[in-house]
Structures are given as structure tokens and as C-alpha cells.
Design a protein around this motif. Structure first.
Motif, PDB file in Angstrom:
ATOM      1  N   SER A  46       0.846  -1.196   0.000  1.00  0.00           N
ATOM      2  CA  SER A  46       0.000   0.000   0.000  1.00  0.00           C
ATOM      3  C   SER A  46       0.878   1.241   0.000  1.00  0.00           C
ATOM      4  CB  SER A  46      -0.916   0.020   1.235  1.00  0.00           C
ATOM      5  OG  SER A  46      -0.129   0.117   2.412  1.00  0.00           O
ATOM      6  N   SER A  67       0.681   3.647   1.823  1.00  0.00           N
ATOM      7  CA  SER A  67       0.979   4.158   3.164  1.00  0.00           C
ATOM      8  C   SER A  67       2.336   3.655   3.660  1.00  0.00           C
ATOM      9  CB  SER A  67      -0.143   3.850   4.152  1.00  0.00           C
ATOM     10  OG  SER A  67      -0.115   2.501   4.496  1.00  0.00           O
ATOM     11  N   GLY A  84      -2.879  -2.554  13.681  1.00  0.00           N
ATOM     12  CA  GLY A  84      -3.632  -2.034  12.532  1.00  0.00           C
ATOM     13  C   GLY A  84      -2.793  -2.196  11.281  1.00  0.00           C
ATOM     14  N   SER A 116      -3.052  -4.267   8.399  1.00  0.00           N
ATOM     15  CA  SER A 116      -3.535  -4.651   7.053  1.00  0.00           C
ATOM     16  C   SER A 116      -3.612  -3.447   6.105  1.00  0.00           C
ATOM     17  CB  SER A 116      -4.928  -5.273   7.205  1.00  0.00           C
ATOM     18  OG  SER A 116      -5.560  -5.408   5.968  1.00  0.00           O
ATOM     19  N   PRO A 117      -3.190  -3.567   4.840  1.00  0.00           N
ATOM     20  CA  PRO A 117      -2.694  -4.784   4.168  1.00  0.00           C
ATOM     21  C   PRO A 117      -1.191  -5.028   4.342  1.00  0.00           C
ATOM     22  CG  PRO A 117      -2.937  -3.011   2.582  1.00  0.00           C
ATOM     23  CD  PRO A 117      -3.413  -2.459   3.893  1.00  0.00           C
ATOM     24  N   GLY A 118      -0.461  -4.102   5.004  1.00  0.00           N
ATOM     25  CA  GLY A 118       0.931  -4.453   5.305  1.00  0.00           C
ATOM     26  C   GLY A 118       1.988  -3.475   4.826  1.00  0.00           C
ATOM     27  N   GLY A 119       1.598  -2.264   4.479  1.00  0.00           N
ATOM     28  CA  GLY A 119       2.581  -1.276   4.000  1.00  0.00           C
ATOM     29  C   GLY A 119       3.628  -0.941   5.066  1.00  0.00           C
ATOM     30  N   TRP A 120       3.186  -0.783   6.313  1.00  0.00           N
ATOM     31  CA  TRP A 120       4.143  -0.454   7.386  1.00  0.00           C
ATOM     32  C   TRP A 120       4.962  -1.700   7.728  1.00  0.00           C
ATOM     33  CZ3 TRP A 120       2.777   3.622  11.632  1.00  0.00           C
ATOM     34  CH2 TRP A 120       2.306   4.780  11.015  1.00  0.00           C
ATOM     35  N   ASP A 159      -4.346  -7.305  13.097  1.00  0.00           N
ATOM     36  CA  ASP A 159      -5.444  -6.703  12.330  1.00  0.00           C
ATOM     37  C   ASP A 159      -6.438  -7.793  11.954  1.00  0.00           C
ATOM     38  OD1 ASP A 159      -7.030  -5.196  10.362  1.00  0.00           O
ATOM     39  OD2 ASP A 159      -5.330  -3.820  10.302  1.00  0.00           O
ATOM     40  N   ASP A 188      -7.752  -7.717  18.694  1.00  0.00           N
ATOM     41  CA  ASP A 188      -7.960  -6.284  18.898  1.00  0.00           C
ATOM     42  C   ASP A 188      -6.657  -5.607  19.348  1.00  0.00           C
ATOM     43  OD1 ASP A 188      -8.799  -3.767  19.505  1.00  0.00           O
ATOM     44  OD2 ASP A 188     -10.182  -4.352  21.107  1.00  0.00           O
ATOM     45  N   GLY A 189      -6.243  -4.606  18.608  1.00  0.00           N
ATOM     46  CA  GLY A 189      -4.996  -3.887  18.907  1.00  0.00           C
ATOM     47  C   GLY A 189      -5.037  -3.114  20.224  1.00  0.00           C
ATOM     48  N   ASP A 235      -0.999   2.274  13.137  1.00  0.00           N
ATOM     49  CA  ASP A 235      -1.676   3.111  12.132  1.00  0.00           C
ATOM     50  C   ASP A 235      -3.190   2.864  12.228  1.00  0.00           C
ATOM     51  OD1 ASP A 235      -1.899   4.837   9.951  1.00  0.00           O
ATOM     52  OD2 ASP A 235      -1.499   3.296   8.461  1.00  0.00           O
TER      53      ASP A 235
HETATM   54  C1  LIG Z   1      -4.960   2.814   7.723  1.00  0.00           C
HETATM   55  S1  LIG Z   1      -5.162   1.111   7.862  1.00  0.00           S
HETATM   56  C2  LIG Z   1      -3.537   0.541   8.115  1.00  0.00           C
HETATM   57  C3  LIG Z   1      -2.702   0.538   6.897  1.00  0.00           C
HETATM   58  C4  LIG Z   1      -1.349  -0.101   7.130  1.00  0.00           C
HETATM   59  N1  LIG Z   1      -0.540   0.694   8.050  1.00  0.00           N
HETATM   60  C5  LIG Z   1      -0.566  -0.258   5.856  1.00  0.00           C
HETATM   61  O1  LIG Z   1       0.451   0.391   5.699  1.00  0.00           O
HETATM   62  O2  LIG Z   1      -0.957  -1.065   5.005  1.00  0.00           O
HETATM   63  C6  LIG Z   1      -5.854   0.943   9.448  1.00  0.00           C
HETATM   64  C7  LIG Z   1      -6.048  -0.485   9.885  1.00  0.00           C
HETATM   65  O3  LIG Z   1      -6.334  -0.482  11.282  1.00  0.00           O
HETATM   66  C8  LIG Z   1      -7.145  -1.604  11.547  1.00  0.00           C
HETATM   67  N2  LIG Z   1      -7.771  -1.427  12.874  1.00  0.00           N
HETATM   68  C9  LIG Z   1      -8.631  -0.479  13.282  1.00  0.00           C
HETATM   69  N3  LIG Z   1      -8.975  -0.674  14.573  1.00  0.00           N
HETATM   70  C10 LIG Z   1      -8.291  -1.775  14.975  1.00  0.00           C
HETATM   71  C11 LIG Z   1      -8.216  -2.475  16.206  1.00  0.00           C
HETATM   72  N4  LIG Z   1      -8.908  -2.087  17.281  1.00  0.00           N
HETATM   73  N5  LIG Z   1      -7.412  -3.557  16.273  1.00  0.00           N
HETATM   74  C12 LIG Z   1      -6.685  -3.959  15.194  1.00  0.00           C
HETATM   75  N6  LIG Z   1      -6.741  -3.321  14.002  1.00  0.00           N
HETATM   76  C13 LIG Z   1      -7.523  -2.253  13.902  1.00  0.00           C
HETATM   77  C14 LIG Z   1      -8.128  -1.637  10.380  1.00  0.00           C
HETATM   78  O4  LIG Z   1      -8.647  -2.933  10.212  1.00  0.00           O
HETATM   79  C15 LIG Z   1      -7.243  -1.190   9.216  1.00  0.00           C
HETATM   80  O5  LIG Z   1      -6.765  -2.301   8.485  1.00  0.00           O
END
Ligand SMILES: C[S@@+](CC[C@H](N)C(=O)[O-])C[C@H]1O[C@@H](n2cnc3c(N)ncnc32)[C@H](O)[C@@H]1O
Length: 362
Positions: A194, A196, A227, A229-233, A248, A268-269, A284
Motif C-alpha cells: 500500500s 501508506s 492495525g 492490514s494490508p501491510g505497508g508499514w 489486524d 484487537d490492537g 496506524d
Molecule cells: C490505515 S489502515 C492501516 C494501513 C497499514 N498501516 C498499511 O500500511 O498497510 C488501518 C487499519 O487499522 C485496523 N484497525 C482499526 N482498529 C483496529 C483495532 N482495534 N485492532 C486492530 N486493528 C484495527 C483496520 O482494520 C485497518 O486495516
């Protein structure tokens, strides 16, 4: 040309920011100026993407720098002290008036940073600057005012806000961005899932010193990505050899899974904790900043991780206030634990309505 006897006077501080964030950048700049007991006021620059704090009485640039460290400003992509203004910067001879103004300042510089606002009009001006700056460099090298072999000298900013005006500015390398306009040239990695991913890449380069990057982002260290998904960080971490626990409910991209360096947990994060302390936790998750900031402080203060890079999402109007609220929440938790800490916060080029933070114990 003789070296400067006294540092030239600055008439203000100009901050470049993402268009739409001028109000936050100015509120922050005014607060910093107040804390440094500098008297002046905000002034329109006449373009989106920039804001100016005009001093009531000019200050020698080294004195102003001692009083106000602009490198700490969150909403600033790039900042400089304003040292000159050339009117009538149009037509055939634009070099002559600029050279005259620079000669009068009596300063020497290590580099020239050509800059415009990050707008469509700015892009047109940037095209002109690409052709103009080599001519300026050659002329200043000849007079001895440009000394690329002396990196301790300040950099010269030539900023075109639009119209027929050129603003001249000065900064030292440690207080401003290395990139003109604070815009890094980062290439999208081919197999990162991604865009990001560029946010974390920029955060690493901007918020960590080269030494910190080298010693903390290396093979064999453990990280958690909240958080993910999809894995950019996660991609940024595994590409440096770290093992990552990706938290995630959403899926991780096959290119990241294929590295064999990740464990993906659909939990849950906010409640999951690692069994053993890890070097890094990055986050993220899209959540209210007032929920994210205490969670990040808890991870670092409670010793779950040594360091963290995280985003604070800022969809609200008063973004500067929200950042300061989060800073206070983190400070409260770290003080309660009796810990000294480092907190760096920046509105990065790849950030939209969010800022990116680095937190670690000292
Ligand atoms: C902006 S995206 C992350 C993108 C990711 N950093 C990347 O580079 O691909 C935010 C992610 O946070 C996850 N998320 C939101 N609340 C969450 C929680 N309480 N626990 C785990 N994941 C969570 C969402 O499912 C979403 O995939």
C-alpha cells in the motif's frame, strides 16, 4: 566579497505546510514565538501552503535561532528565517536584483534551496526555479557567497510565493528539512502492498537520526504492527529484517506474508499484549487520537516496547489543539512512571489529516 561581520537580521519566520493547514501552522508558530518571548504577529503570505510570523523588530539570525528552535514545529514541512524580499521579480533580468539583495546581506551559504508553495501555481514556479537556480549558483560561487564545502554555513532559501516577489530565507541544516519544501523524493517500493508504506519510510528518515535508524532497525529485532492490514508499514520493517507480529482483522498482502517474517493475529490492537518486550511497536489504527495517545504511552511506559512510531488521525478542525492534548496525555503517563522520554511529532509530506509521532524512553 568580505565575510559577514555580523549575522544579517531576520524579519520573521516562514513556515511551509500542507495547503489547508495554514491556520494550525500559524497557531503553533505563534505559541512557540510567545514561549520564546518574541514580539510579532502572523501575516498572510498570499498563498496556500505557507504562513509567516513577522517580528516587530528584526533580530540577528543566530540570536533568533537561539531563542526559537523551529525544528520542533509539528505542522512545518520546512521553515526558514526571512532575510529579504525582492519585488519586481519578473521579466528578463531576475538574477541582477537577487544578487544585489544577497550582496547587501553579506552572508555566505552552503546550499541553495529552491522553493514554492505545494500548489498548482507553485508547480509552474518550480519549473522556472529549476532553470534559474543553476545560474544563481554559478554567480554566487564566483563571488564566494556559495560554499558547498562548508556545511556549517546556513542554507539560502529562494521562495516564490507567486506574483512578482521572491522571498529570501536562511536556515541551518539541523533546523530545516534536507529536502526543498520538505518534500522527500521516495520511490514506491515495487512489492509493498500500500502507498501508506511511504508514510513509515518518511517517518523513519525524518523522525530518527541516521544512528537511531542504524541501531534500532536491523535484522533479528522484534516488532509489532497494530492495525497492520494490508501491510505497508509491516513491509518497511520486514524489508529491514525485523520479525513482525501484525495485528489486524483484515488480511495481510501475499508479498508480505511470503517474507516468512510475519505472524498475523486477528485480534484487537487495544487489548492484545506481547508475551515478551519488543524493540518496536508501530500503529496506524484509525481511531480517535485521545484513545491512541494513552495506548502508545502505555506500551512505552509499561515496557512492552522500547520505541514506537504511530499516527494520530486528525479529522477535526482544531488540529493543533488536538495534538497538544495528545502530547499532554503522553506526558502525564510518562511522568506518572517517573520516566524521561523523547517525543517527536511531525506532519509529514505523506500524511494527510494526521500527524506521525516517535516515542521512546530516554
Ligand atoms: C490505515 S489502515 C492501516 C494501513 C497499514 N498501516 C498499511 O500500511 O498497510 C488501518 C487499519 O487499522 C485496523 N484497525 C482499526 N482498529 C483496529 C483495532 N482495534 N485492532 C486492530 N486493528 C484495527 C483496520 O482494520 C485497518 O486495516
Amino acid at each position: 566579497m568580505q565575510p559577514a561581520q555580523t549575522p544579517c537580521p531576520s524579519t520573521g519566520i516562514l513556515v511551509q505546510c500542507r495547503p489547508g493547514f495554514e491556520a494550525d501552522a500559524l497557531l503553533e508558530l505563534e505559541a512557540a514565538a510567545r514561549a520564546a518571548r518574541l514580539i510579532g504577529k502572523g501575516e498572510a503570505v498570499g498563498t496556500p501552503g505557507a504562513t509567516l510570523f513577522r517580528l516587530d523588530s528584526p533580530q540577528p539570525h543566530d540570536e533568533l535561532r537561539r531563542r526559537l528552535d523551529v525544528s520542533h514545529l509539528v505542522f512545518s514541512r520546512q521553515a526558514f528565517q526571512l532575510i529579504g524580499r525582492v519585488e519586481g521579480f519578473a521579466g528578463r533580468d531576475r538574477l541582477g536584483p537577487l544578487l544585489k539583495a544577497l550582496e547587501a546581506l553579506g552572508e555566505r551559504f552552503s546550499a541553495i534551496l529552491p522553493e514554492t508553495p505545494d500548489t498548482n501555481d507553485g508547480k509552474e514556479q518550480a519549473g522556472f526555479l529549476r532553470r534559474f537556480v543553476p545560474l544563481l549558483e554559478a554567480a554566487l560561487a564566483e563571488t564566494g557567497q556559495l560554499r558547498p564545502d562548508s556545511p556549517h554555513l546556513p542554507r539560502l532559501h529562494v521562495f516564490l510565493p507567486g506574483g512578482d516577489v521572491a522571498l529570501l530565507g536562511l536556515s541551518v541544516a539541523s533546523e530545516g528539512s534536507a529536502w526543498p519544501m520538505g518534500i522527500p523524493r521516495l520511490r514506491m517500493p515495487k512489492d509493498a502492498p500500500s502507498r501508506s508504506t511511504l508514510k513509515l519510510a518518511e517517518a523513519i528518515q525524518t523522525l530518527l537520526t541516521p544512528e537511531e535508524q542504524h541501531s534500532t532497525l536491523r535484522s533479528g529485532l522484534q516488532a509489532v504492527d497494530l492495525g497492520a492490514s494490508p501491510g505497508g508499514w509491516t513491509w518497511q520493517l520486514v524489508s529491514r529484517g525485523l520479525r513482525v507480529t501484525a495485528i489486524d482483522n483484515g488480511p495481510m498482502a501475499p508479498s508480505v506474508v511470503a517474507t516468512g517474517l510475519i505472524e498475523h493475529l486477528r485480534v484487537d490492537g487495544f487489548t492484545w499484549k506481547p508475551r515478551k518486550p519488543v524493540e518496536w511497536m508501530v500503529c496506524d489504527m484509525v481511531e480517535q487520537p485521545s484513545r491512541i495517545a494513552p495506548l502508545m504511552a502505555e506500551w512505552v511506559a509499561g515496557g512492552r516496547c522500547r520505541r514506537s512510531i504511530f499516527n494520530l488521525k486528525l479529522p477535526m478542525k482544531r488540529r493543533h489543539d488536538e495534538v497538544e492534548r495528545c502530547r499532554a496525555l503522553i506526558d502525564q503517563r510518562m511522568r506518572a512512571a517517573g520516566l524521561k522520554y523523547i517525543l517527536r511529532i511531525k506532519h509529514l509530506y505523506h500524511d494527510r489529516e494526521e500527524v506521525t509521532c516517535y516515542l521512546t524512553r530516554r
